[in-house]
Design a protein around this motif. Structure first.
Motif, PDB file in Angstrom:
ATOM      1  N   ARG A 131      66.850  61.104  91.058  1.00 12.21           N
ATOM      2  CA  ARG A 131      67.125  59.755  90.557  1.00 12.21           C
ATOM      3  C   ARG A 131      67.134  58.731  91.682  1.00 12.21           C
ATOM      4  O   ARG A 131      67.818  58.919  92.688  1.00 12.21           O
ATOM      5  N   GLY A 132      66.386  57.672  91.526  1.00 13.70           N
ATOM      6  CA  GLY A 132      66.386  56.593  92.510  1.00 13.70           C
ATOM      7  C   GLY A 132      65.469  56.835  93.703  1.00 13.70           C
ATOM      8  O   GLY A 132      65.281  55.959  94.532  1.00 13.70           O
ATOM      9  N   ALA A 133      64.899  58.048  93.798  1.00 13.43           N
ATOM     10  CA  ALA A 133      64.119  58.388  94.996  1.00 13.43           C
ATOM     11  C   ALA A 133      62.747  57.721  95.022  1.00 13.43           C
ATOM     12  O   ALA A 133      62.048  57.793  96.024  1.00 13.43           O
ATOM     13  N   ASP A 134      62.375  57.054  93.947  1.00 11.44           N
ATOM     14  CA  ASP A 134      61.067  56.381  93.941  1.00 11.44           C
ATOM     15  C   ASP A 134      61.144  54.978  94.564  1.00 11.44           C
ATOM     16  O   ASP A 134      60.177  54.228  94.531  1.00 11.44           O
ATOM     17  N   VAL A 135      62.298  54.639  95.149  1.00  8.41           N
ATOM     18  CA  VAL A 135      62.491  53.289  95.683  1.00  8.41           C
ATOM     19  C   VAL A 135      61.433  52.920  96.731  1.00  8.41           C
ATOM     20  O   VAL A 135      60.890  51.806  96.716  1.00  8.41           O
ATOM     21  N   LEU A 136      61.111  53.845  97.621  1.00  6.80           N
ATOM     22  CA  LEU A 136      60.143  53.543  98.684  1.00  6.80           C
ATOM     23  C   LEU A 136      58.719  53.486  98.128  1.00  6.80           C
ATOM     24  O   LEU A 136      57.942  52.595  98.481  1.00  6.80           O
ATOM     25  N   ALA A 137      58.399  54.424  97.255  1.00 11.86           N
ATOM     26  CA  ALA A 137      57.040  54.451  96.685  1.00 11.86           C
ATOM     27  C   ALA A 137      56.780  53.177  95.866  1.00 11.86           C
ATOM     28  O   ALA A 137      55.691  52.595  95.942  1.00 11.86           O
ATOM     29  N   ARG A 138      57.783  52.750  95.092  1.00 16.27           N
ATOM     30  CA  ARG A 138      57.589  51.546  94.275  1.00 16.27           C
ATOM     31  C   ARG A 138      57.385  50.326  95.154  1.00 16.27           C
ATOM     32  O   ARG A 138      56.552  49.462  94.884  1.00 16.27           O
ATOM     33  N   TRP A 139      58.153  50.248  96.227  1.00 11.18           N
ATOM     34  CA  TRP A 139      58.041  49.098  97.135  1.00 11.18           C
ATOM     35  C   TRP A 139      56.673  49.080  97.843  1.00 11.18           C
ATOM     36  O   TRP A 139      56.004  48.044  97.913  1.00 11.18           O
ATOM     37  N   CYS A 140      56.258  50.242  98.353  1.00 11.48           N
ATOM     38  CA  CYS A 140      54.964  50.300  99.059  1.00 11.48           C
ATOM     39  C   CYS A 140      53.817  49.932  98.109  1.00 11.48           C
ATOM     40  O   CYS A 140      52.867  49.240  98.496  1.00 11.48           O
ATOM     41  N   GLU A 141      53.926  50.399  96.876  1.00 10.96           N
ATOM     42  CA  GLU A 141      52.891  50.093  95.888  1.00 10.96           C
ATOM     43  C   GLU A 141      52.842  48.585  95.603  1.00 10.96           C
ATOM     44  O   GLU A 141      51.770  47.968  95.595  1.00 10.96           O
ATOM     45  N   GLU A 142      54.029  48.024  95.412  1.00  7.29           N
ATOM     46  CA  GLU A 142      54.114  46.595  95.081  1.00  7.29           C
ATOM     47  C   GLU A 142      53.539  45.720  96.200  1.00  7.29           C
ATOM     48  O   GLU A 142      52.713  44.833  95.957  1.00  7.29           O
ATOM     49  N   VAL A 143      53.952  45.988  97.421  1.00 12.10           N
ATOM     50  CA  VAL A 143      53.539  45.119  98.534  1.00 12.10           C
ATOM     51  C   VAL A 143      52.051  45.330  98.850  1.00 12.10           C
ATOM     52  O   VAL A 143      51.343  44.374  99.197  1.00 12.10           O
ATOM     53  N   SER A 144      51.565  46.570  98.677  1.00 11.07           N
ATOM     54  CA  SER A 144      50.151  46.830  98.966  1.00 11.07           C
ATOM     55  C   SER A 144      49.243  46.234  97.887  1.00 11.07           C
ATOM     56  O   SER A 144      48.146  45.761  98.175  1.00 11.07           O
ATOM     57  N   ALA A 145      49.720  46.267  96.646  1.00 12.28           N
ATOM     58  CA  ALA A 145      48.885  45.785  95.544  1.00 12.28           C
ATOM     59  C   ALA A 145      48.920  44.265  95.428  1.00 12.28           C
ATOM     60  O   ALA A 145      47.899  43.646  95.126  1.00 12.28           O
ATOM     61  N   HIS A 146      50.079  43.669  95.653  1.00 13.09           N
ATOM     62  CA  HIS A 146      50.237  42.263  95.254  1.00 13.09           C
ATOM     63  C   HIS A 146      50.515  41.279  96.381  1.00 13.09           C
ATOM     64  O   HIS A 146      50.530  40.076  96.143  1.00 13.09           O
ATOM     65  N   ASP A 147      50.775  41.767  97.574  1.00 12.90           N
ATOM     66  CA  ASP A 147      51.122  40.816  98.637  1.00 12.90           C
ATOM     67  C   ASP A 147      49.923  40.625  99.576  1.00 12.90           C
ATOM     68  O   ASP A 147      48.841  41.162  99.328  1.00 12.90           O
ATOM     69  N   THR A 148      50.137  39.874 100.647  1.00 10.14           N
ATOM     70  CA  THR A 148      49.024  39.603 101.571  1.00 10.14           C
ATOM     71  C   THR A 148      48.666  40.844 102.389  1.00 10.14           C
ATOM     72  O   THR A 148      49.448  41.806 102.467  1.00 10.14           O
TER      73      THR A 148
END
Ligand SMILES: [Fe+2]
Length: 258
Positions: free
Chosen positions: A129-146
């Motif tokens: 539980r909660g261990a996807d915190v890093l994967a979700r963040w890396c995905e978000e910043v790689s997909a949607h940020d600069t």
């Protein structure tokens, strides 16, 4: 006045980079230290770790390992050859290093199996539980940020801190002893590679980020890059917390990051 950045000093010295980058690194230092000095590494080295923690570690970090070349591919898609020196540098580096990542997912599975966690459990076991915190963040910043933000969060921050904790484990004779001699080299290959070659990667990523952003990016941009780097470290620390104390971490699940 030109704001173009071209490194003249040594790659692995912070003083070779613009002042804003030095300030960014300084501002993230406490968060970085919370990862690389985490008690998880001592517990792993000293064999004071519960079986469930090893399991959480191997399964919890797996999505980031599996997806890491994907984050880099998303960064690659943001580059455009000839647009700027930073774009060209990023493109060349990403193309080359996606190739380097080719076998790393398989090596992670070897490590897990050597540590007693079956391959099938890593591939399809239930995520702590909660261990996807890093994967979700890396995905978000790689997909949607600069491009700069994505590379700062993943190739600079995650790879940088990972190189340090890998070194702590790989340098430990006691940790090596925990693996059956016949399987030891195979089990520890992932750690060996990340303790070694990743040394220069975070610096190369920092050089690219500085080449993309120049010597005087706006305050907003600097603050955003700083926040992205901090968020990577904090996500890593949360993941390490979950591995050390799975029950406590489960209660904390839902706490906002950064
Ligand atoms: Fe890797």
């Amino acid at each position: 006045m030109s704001t173009y950045f071209e490194r003249t000093g040594p790659l692995q010295e912070l003083g070779s980079y613009p002042q804003w980058a030095q300030d960014m690194v300084e501002a993230c230092e406490d968060a970085r230290r919370s990862v690389v000095t985490h008690e998880l590494w001592d517990r792993m080295r000293e064999d004071r770790i519960e079986a469930v923690s090893t399991r959480n570690f191997m399964i919890g970090i797996w999505p980031v390992i599996e997806r890491f070349p994907g984050y880099m591919a998303q960064s690659l898609l943001k580059t455009q050859y000839g647009r700027s020196p930073g774009d060209d540098m990023a493109r060349r580096w990403l193309v080359r290093n996606i190739r380097v990542e080719q076998n790393h997912a398989e090596y992670w599975l070897h490590w897990a199996v050597g540590a007693g966690i079956p391959r099938e459990d890593v591939l399809s076991g239930e995520m702590p539980r909660g261990a996807d915190v890093l994967a979700r963040w890396c995905e978000e910043v790689s997909a949607h940020d600069t491009l700069a933000a994505g590379m700062a969060a993943t190739n600079y921050a995650v790879e940088g801190a990972t190189g340090e904790w890998s070194q702590i484990l790989y340098d430990s004779a006691a940790y090596h002893e925990r693996f059956a001699p016949a399987q030891r080299t195979r089990s520890l290959r992932w750690l060996h590679l990340h303790a070694d070659y990743d040394d220069t990667h975070p610096w190369e990523a920092l050089e690219i980020i500085c080449t993309l952003l120049g010597t005087r990016p706006s305050l907003d941009v600097v603050e955003h890059i700083t926040e992205c780097v901090r968020r990577s470290y904090i996500s890593m620390r949360m993941l390490a917390d979950i591995c050390v104390a799975p029950s406590i971490a489960a209660e904390m699940n839902g706490v906002a990051v950064a």
